[in-house]
Write a protein that holds these residues in place. Structure first.
Motif, PDB file in Angstrom:
ATOM      1  N   UNK A  28      40.735  48.939  29.026  1.00  0.00           N
ATOM      2  CA  UNK A  28      40.856  48.111  30.236  1.00  0.00           C
ATOM      3  C   UNK A  28      42.248  47.497  30.306  1.00  0.00           C
ATOM      4  N   UNK A  29      42.748  47.291  31.538  1.00  0.00           N
ATOM      5  CA  UNK A  29      44.100  46.760  31.757  1.00  0.00           C
ATOM      6  C   UNK A  29      44.033  45.388  32.430  1.00  0.00           C
ATOM      7  N   UNK A  30      45.038  44.541  32.198  1.00  0.00           N
ATOM      8  CA  UNK A  30      45.098  43.255  32.898  1.00  0.00           C
ATOM      9  C   UNK A  30      45.011  43.438  34.415  1.00  0.00           C
ATOM     10  N   UNK A  31      44.320  42.502  35.059  1.00  0.00           N
ATOM     11  CA  UNK A  31      44.097  42.453  36.511  1.00  0.00           C
ATOM     12  C   UNK A  31      43.020  43.428  36.980  1.00  0.00           C
ATOM     13  N   UNK A  32      42.430  44.183  36.083  1.00  0.00           N
ATOM     14  CA  UNK A  32      41.341  45.057  36.488  1.00  0.00           C
ATOM     15  C   UNK A  32      40.006  44.310  36.440  1.00  0.00           C
ATOM     16  N   UNK A  54      35.997  48.754  38.338  1.00  0.00           N
ATOM     17  CA  UNK A  54      35.616  48.374  39.698  1.00  0.00           C
ATOM     18  C   UNK A  54      36.836  48.097  40.562  1.00  0.00           C
ATOM     19  N   UNK A  55      37.887  47.612  39.943  1.00  0.00           N
ATOM     20  CA  UNK A  55      39.172  47.394  40.626  1.00  0.00           C
ATOM     21  C   UNK A  55      40.273  47.826  39.670  1.00  0.00           C
ATOM     22  N   UNK A  56      41.075  48.787  40.102  1.00  0.00           N
ATOM     23  CA  UNK A  56      42.037  49.427  39.205  1.00  0.00           C
ATOM     24  C   UNK A  56      43.406  48.764  39.260  1.00  0.00           C
ATOM     25  N   UNK A  57      44.077  48.686  38.103  1.00  0.00           N
ATOM     26  CA  UNK A  57      45.443  48.163  38.028  1.00  0.00           C
ATOM     27  C   UNK A  57      46.429  49.194  38.575  1.00  0.00           C
TER      28      UNK A  57
END
Length: 434
Positions: A28-32, A54-57
C-alpha cells in the motif's frame, strides 16, 4: 476493513490506522484508501494483508518486473521513481528527527542514473525444482524458495550469464546441495566489473565436471571461475576453502587513477557508478590533514580514494582477506602512506597512538557498537564522515555522537533503486567550546 494510508514504513509498507493503532500493510502507498484483513495484532501495532485498492496513488505504477510479487527482493517495483525517492527522503527525515532529534536540512537525494540494470553482482541460492536446478531467492522471513527466470536490476551481461549458467547446470545434471551427502551446488555468485565476469560456485565436497567448467569458461566475458567448498551452516556465504578453477585470480576495477584488484571474497558496492559518486562526495568533504582513519574499510577503495587528503591514512577492517587485498592495492598504486590493519574497529581505534584528525566510518547495517562510540567520544577527531546504509542505526548513533559533535550536512544517495534502502553521508564537526 478499510483505511487511508498516511505514511511509509521503513520497509516500504504503507501505514494506516485502525482504532488509533498503526497498521502496516505491504504493497500500500501513502494517500491510498485500501481494504485489508488483519494478519497479526500486537499490543502497539498490527500487520494487515492488502485486499484491494479503493483509491489509487498517482505514484503507483504497473511493476516492470514479472516476479516482483514473488521474490520480495525489490520492495518498490510498484512505485514510480519519483515516488521511490520521496519515500527514501521521508524515511530518512522521520528517522533522524525521531532518534537523533535532528530537524535540520537534508540535501536532495543524489539519484541513480540507471534505475534498472545497475547491480554488479548477485548471490543466488540454488534449489532443485521439478528435477531441475533453479537459481532464485527466498521470500522475506521465510524458507519459501522462488525461482527467478529473469532479474531486471542485474547488469545486462551479468543477468545473461546467470541464465546461461542455469542452463549449463541442467545440461550436466548438477544437483542442489544435500546436507546428508555434503555434496551439490549451494549458491552461485556472479560479479561483473568493466565488462568482465567472475563466477563463484559454492558447493559441498564436489569434483566439478571438467566439460561443464570448460563450457562455463567459454561464455562471453567470463574470465574467472572459483569453487568455494562449504559444508557448515555458518552465515558466511563462502566456505573456508577457495579453489581457482579457471582464469584470473582477481577482478580489476579502475577508479580515477587507481587500479584495484578484487579477490573473490572481497566486497565492493553493488552499484559501481553510484559508489564512485559517493566516494568523490566524501573526498570533497574531508579537509586536508595529517592522519585520516577509515573504519570498516573493506578492500580499501575509499581509503585509497582519500589518500591525497592526508599525510597518513589507516584503514581498519576485521575480515582478513579484505585487509590483505587492501594492502596489496595500496602497494600496487604506490601509496606508501596508506596501510590497513586487521582488527575490530573499536579496539584498533582505542589502541592508536596517533592523533586522529579525520575519521570516516562505513559500518554494516547494525551501525557502530558501544565500544566504537565510546572511543570516538574519547579520541574526538576534528571531523567525522559517517556513511550509512541504515537510517535507524545511523540516527541512534548520531544521538550519542551529538554529545560532542554537531551535524553539518546530510546527503542521501539512491544506491539501490526499486528497493527501500537508502545510503546516507553525514558530516560532523566538533562543537565549538563557548
Amino acid at each position: 476493513m478499510k483505511t487511508t494510508i498516511k505514511k511509509w514504513g521503513i520497509n516500504a509498507e504503507g501505514i494506516g490506522y485502525l482504532h488509533h493503532k498503526p497498521v502496516f500493510i505491504k504493497g500500500a502507498l501513502p494517500d491510498e484508501v485500501v481494504s485489508f484483513t488483519l494478519e497479526k495484532e500486537m499490543p502497539r501495532y498490527s500487520i494487515g494483508h492488502l485486499q484491494s485498492i479503493l483509491k489509487e496513488s498517482p505514484r503507483r505504477r504497473k511493476s516492470p518486473c514479472a516476479y516482483a510479487d514473488q521474490c520480495d527482493g525489490c520492495a518498490l517495483m510498484h512505485v514510480d521513481y519519483k515516488g521511490q525517492c520521496l519515500m527514501k527522503m521521508q524515511i530518512l527525515k522521520q528517522t533522524l528527527a525521531k532518534y537523533a532529534g535532528y530537524r535540520g536540512k537534508i540535501n536532495p537525494i543524489i539519484k541513480n542514473e540507471s534505475v534498472l540494470g545497475y547491480r554488479n553482482s548477485c548471490k543466488m541460492p540454488v534449489k532443485q525444482v521439478d528435477g531441475k536446478i533453479r537459481l532464485g531467492m527466498y521470500k522475506a522471513e521465510s524458507n519459501t524458495f522462488v525461482s527467478i527466470p529473469r532479474c531486471i536490476v542485474h547488469q545486462k551481461s551479468l543477468e545473461q550469464t546467470r541464465q546461461m549458467l542455469e542452463s549449463i547446470f541442467n545440461t550436466y545434471s548438477m544437483q542442489a546441495y544435500d546436507f546428508q551427502t555434503e555434496s551439490g551446488l549451494r549458491t552461485v555468485v556472479i560479479k561483473e566489473f568493466e565488462e568482465k565476469i567472475q563466477v563463484i560456485l559454492v558447493t559441498g565436497q564436489d569434483t566439478l565436471d571438467a566439460e561443464m567448467l570448460k563450457e562455463i569458461s567459454q561464455l562471453e566475458q567470463v574470465v574467472s571461475i572459483w569453487q568455494s567448498i562449504k559444508t557448515d551452516n555458518s552465515v558466511d556465504i563462502y566456505g573456508k576453502e577457495m579453489r581457482l578453477l579457471y582464469g584470473q585470480k582477481t577482478m580489476e576495477l579502475h577508479l580515477d587513477d587507481l587500479v584495484l584488484q578484487l579477490l573473490p571474497r572481497s566486497f565492493f558496492q553493488l552499484n559501481t557508478r553510484q559508489a564512485y559518486r559517493l566516494y568523490h562526495y566524501v573526498k570533497d568533504l574531508i579537509q586536508p590533514c595529517d592522519v585520516l582513519v577509515e573504519a570498516y574499510s573493506g578492500i580499501g577503495a575509499m581509503s585509497l580514494m582519500l589518500a591525497k587528503k592526508a599525510k597518513k591514512v589507516i584503514g581498519i577492517e576485521y575480515i582478513e582477506d579484505a585487509v590483505q587485498n587492501a594492502n596489496e592495492n595500496a602497494q600496487r598504486n604506490h601509496l606508501k602512506h596508506v596501510s590497513f590493519v586487521c582488527e575490530d574497529a573499536g579496539k584498533a581505534l582505542r589502541d592508536m597512538k596517533e592523533t586522529i584528525d579525520a575519521l570516516v566510518v562505513d559500518p554494516p547495517r547494525a551501525g557502530l557498537d558501544a565500544l566504537m562510540k565510546e572511543v570516538i567520544l574519547k579520541k574526538q577527531p576534528n571531523q567525522i564522515v559517517y556513511v550509512s546504509c541504515n537510517p535507524s542505526t545511523l540516527a541512534k548513533d548520531l544521538k550519542q555522537l551529538q554529545e560532542v559533535y554537531q551535524i553539518k550536512s546530510v546527503q542521501p544517495f539512491d544506491m539501490f533503486s526499486q528497493t527501500q534502502h537508502v545510503e546516507s553521508v553525514v558530516l560532523m564537526a566538533k562543537k565549538e567550546v563557548k
